[in-house]
Design an enzyme around this catalytic site. Structure first.
Site, PDB file in Angstrom:
ATOM      1  N   LYS A 112       0.673  -1.137  -0.019  1.00  0.00           N
ATOM      2  CA  LYS A 112      -0.191  -0.016  -0.068  1.00  0.00           C
ATOM      3  C   LYS A 112       0.795   1.341   0.153  1.00  0.00           C
ATOM      4  O   LYS A 112       0.711   2.249  -0.394  1.00  0.00           O
ATOM      5  CB  LYS A 112      -0.902   0.094   1.125  1.00  0.00           C
ATOM      6  CG  LYS A 112      -2.029  -1.239   1.290  1.00  0.00           C
ATOM      7  CD  LYS A 112      -3.034  -1.311   0.373  1.00  0.00           C
ATOM      8  CE  LYS A 112      -4.082  -2.154   0.781  1.00  0.00           C
ATOM      9  NZ  LYS A 112      -3.569  -3.605   0.543  1.00  0.00           N
TER      10      LYS A 112
HETATM   11  C1  PLP Z   1      -4.087  -4.818   0.242  1.00  0.00           C
HETATM   12  C2  PLP Z   1      -3.378  -5.882   0.334  1.00  0.00           C
HETATM   13  C3  PLP Z   1      -3.486  -6.869  -0.769  1.00  0.00           C
HETATM   14  C4  PLP Z   1      -4.612  -6.875  -1.846  1.00  0.00           C
HETATM   15  O1  PLP Z   1      -4.476  -6.012  -2.676  1.00  0.00           O
HETATM   16  P1  PLP Z   1      -5.953  -5.421  -3.468  1.00  0.00           P
HETATM   17  O2  PLP Z   1      -5.263  -4.303  -4.269  1.00  0.00           O
HETATM   18  O3  PLP Z   1      -6.802  -4.991  -2.591  1.00  0.00           O
HETATM   19  O4  PLP Z   1      -6.154  -6.592  -4.175  1.00  0.00           O
HETATM   20  C5  PLP Z   1      -2.666  -7.941  -0.668  1.00  0.00           C
HETATM   21  N1  PLP Z   1      -1.712  -8.187  -0.070  1.00  0.00           N
HETATM   22  C6  PLP Z   1      -1.194  -7.126   0.938  1.00  0.00           C
HETATM   23  C7  PLP Z   1      -0.416  -7.320   1.939  1.00  0.00           C
HETATM   24  C8  PLP Z   1      -2.146  -6.176   1.263  1.00  0.00           C
HETATM   25  O5  PLP Z   1      -1.909  -5.105   1.976  1.00  0.00           O
END
Ligand code: PLP
Length: 495
Positions: A112
């Protein structure tokens, strides 16, 4: 040429990139999509010589056309700096016949950060460009990683406040600790008595509440979103797929134009959608492999054409993917419906009313770029253990879901195309699950003993983000019921 954005639910309104970033969600509840997907018209030999920041500019300028060169470069420079613990920003690690694209070298050690370290700059720049007088209130639902990454980005940014809702019993202990110790006068954190989907639905309802918006406006505030529905999240995520390709080419792992597969552990469908857009820009990508955990609503969708969220919500060891309503899938639905807002809006209405919808055969025929599968809890743990035993490389639970699905894909298809696995979190963020997967003897250790042990066995230094919370003081203790979310917001804002 100026690129405009349209809602996935309404054809009549067009907004600029900066307006789309400011608003987050379109007023009709739809998501903004660029009217066309721009082509990546740069020679790979040129791209391969660029560093991450230069490449980010080349990609993002195609989407954020109402930002000046100076503005965009300023945003990029401020985001991708020493907050990341490696100059490469997103390094590739070759392990056991796959390339792990490590997207967790930012401030909160999950992917993120790739988008949320730039979003505050994009948003404050967008506010200036559009002469916004109100303070921006970022309202965020989090399955664990978004909340911390968004707060790290927005903490003490003038003209902004950020309110984060997370499922009180649905995040890892480290994730919770990271959030409740967040500093910054403008940050607010709330544990809700419900799951992520309820948090996300509650936030969406507040965005659509006109009476609340009017009270906010009167008090000098307006909402925006840091969730992955914001195109200011999506666009920065396209960059690292281009970067991964360019680096593979530069290292001689692939030849020019050779297609690669991309494997993405998926929850809200934002990350894999960015890969899909990169492919549609012309990046040589073959399959987009969508990996789910036991909340396998997307696997079922790709298999049957029916999206059905009416099922038990499973709490897994990959909590950031514990999602039954993948918001960003709407952008794909809109696209495979031929950018037909009416058709998409009808399906989304069905999702609200009945909890499910089915796409037509024509639409399904446009999904051949995707392969979906899922990993059980046992398989996920096994994948972590096997990779560690074989190579010494330790991956987190989310990445392990992707790694497991990738192995099953290869077994099933025999496809030997070189593949990049999006490694979305540091194993230090999910230490207990990771260490338990490697050996059950770690059961008795405390969370921070596990951190030190992981550092020892993986031969990787403890990330700063973890050191920071060892002794940090808890600053946020608010909890609420799902229905109380709007009142909590009004109380925080003093209205
Ligand atoms: C948010 C997240 C995901 C999923 O990503 P999306 O874009 O919501 O599909 C996968 N792994 C981790 C560690 C995340 O923080």
């Amino acid at each position: 040429m100026q690129l405009f954005y349209k809602s996935t639910r309404n054809d009549s309104e067009r907004v600029t990139a900066s307006q789309a970033i400011l608003q987050g969600l379109a007023p009709d509840g739809g998501l903004y999509m660029p009217e066309t997907i721009p082509a990546l018209d740069i020679d790979m030999d040129v791209l391969a010589k660029m560093d991450y920041q230069e490449m980010a500019y080349e990609v993002m300028k195609l989407f954020l056309t109402d930002f000046t060169e100076e503005e965009l470069k300023e945003c990029i420079g401020s985001a991708y700096d020493s907050k990341f613990d490696t100059e490469e920003i997103a390094p590739l690690v070759d392990a056991d016949h796959a390339y792990y694209l490590e997207l967790f070298h930012g401030a909160t050690i999950a992917f993120k950060d790739m988008a949320l370290s730039i979003l505050p700059y994009l948003m404050t720049t967008a506010a200036k460009k559009n002469h916004v007088k109100n303070d921006i209130v970022i309202l965020t639902a989090t399955s664990g990683d978004t909340g911390k990454a968004a707060m790290a980005g927005f903490a003490d940014v003038p003209g902004t406040k950020i309110i984060v809702f997370y499922p009180k019993n649905g995040v890892s202990p480290i994730q919770e600790r990271q959030m409740v110790t967040q500093r910054g006068e403008n940050t607010f954190v709330v544990g809700i008595h419900g799951n992520f989907d309820q948090a996300q639905t509650g936030v969406k309802q507040m965005f659509g509440d006109e009476a609340l918006a009017a009270r906010l406006d009167a008090a000098g505030y307006q909402f925006s979103s840091a969730n992955s529905i914001n195109i200011g999240r999506l666009v920065p995520q396209i960059v690292y797929y281009v970067y991964a390709y360019a680096k593979l080419y530069e290292n001689g792992a692939i030849s020019k134009g050779e297609k690669i597969n991309v494997v993405v552990p998926t929850g809200n469908f934002g990350n894999i959608l960015a890969a899909y857009i990169a492919k549609n820009m012309g990046l040589p990508v073959d399959k987009l492999i969508c990996a789910s955990n036991e909340n396998k609503v997307l696997f079922d969708f790709f298999r049957t054409g029916v999206y059905d969220k009416n099922r038990e919500f499973v709490l897994t060891s990959s909590p950031s993917m514990d999602i039954l309503i993948s918001s960003n899938l709407e952008r794909l639905i809109y696209r495979i419906a031929g950018n037909d807002a009416k058709k998409n809006a009808r399906l989304m209405e069905q999702l609200v009313q009945e909890g499910k919808y089915e796409v037509t055969d024509d639409m399904r025929a446009r999904l051949t770029d995707f392969y979906g599968n899922y990993a059980t809890e046992e398989e996920t743990a096994e994948t972590i253990r096997d990779l560690y035993d074989k190579t010494g490389y330790v991956i987190d639970t989310h990445t392990a879901v992707a790694s497991c699905v990738y192995q099953n894909y290869v077994k099933e298809t025999g496809d030997q195309t070189k593949s990049v696995i999006a490694s979305t979190a540091s194993p230090f963020k999910f230490t207990r699950s990771v260490m338990n997967a490697i050996d059950t003897k770690y059961d008795a250790m405390t969370d921070f003993e596990l951190v030190d042990e992981l550092s020892r066995i993986a031969n990787v230094a403890v990330p700063q983000a973890i050191e920071d919370i060892r002794s940090a003081q808890v600053r946020h203790e608010t909890e609420c019921e799902v229905e109380e979310m709007p009142q909590v917001v009004e109380k925080f804002l003093g209205i």
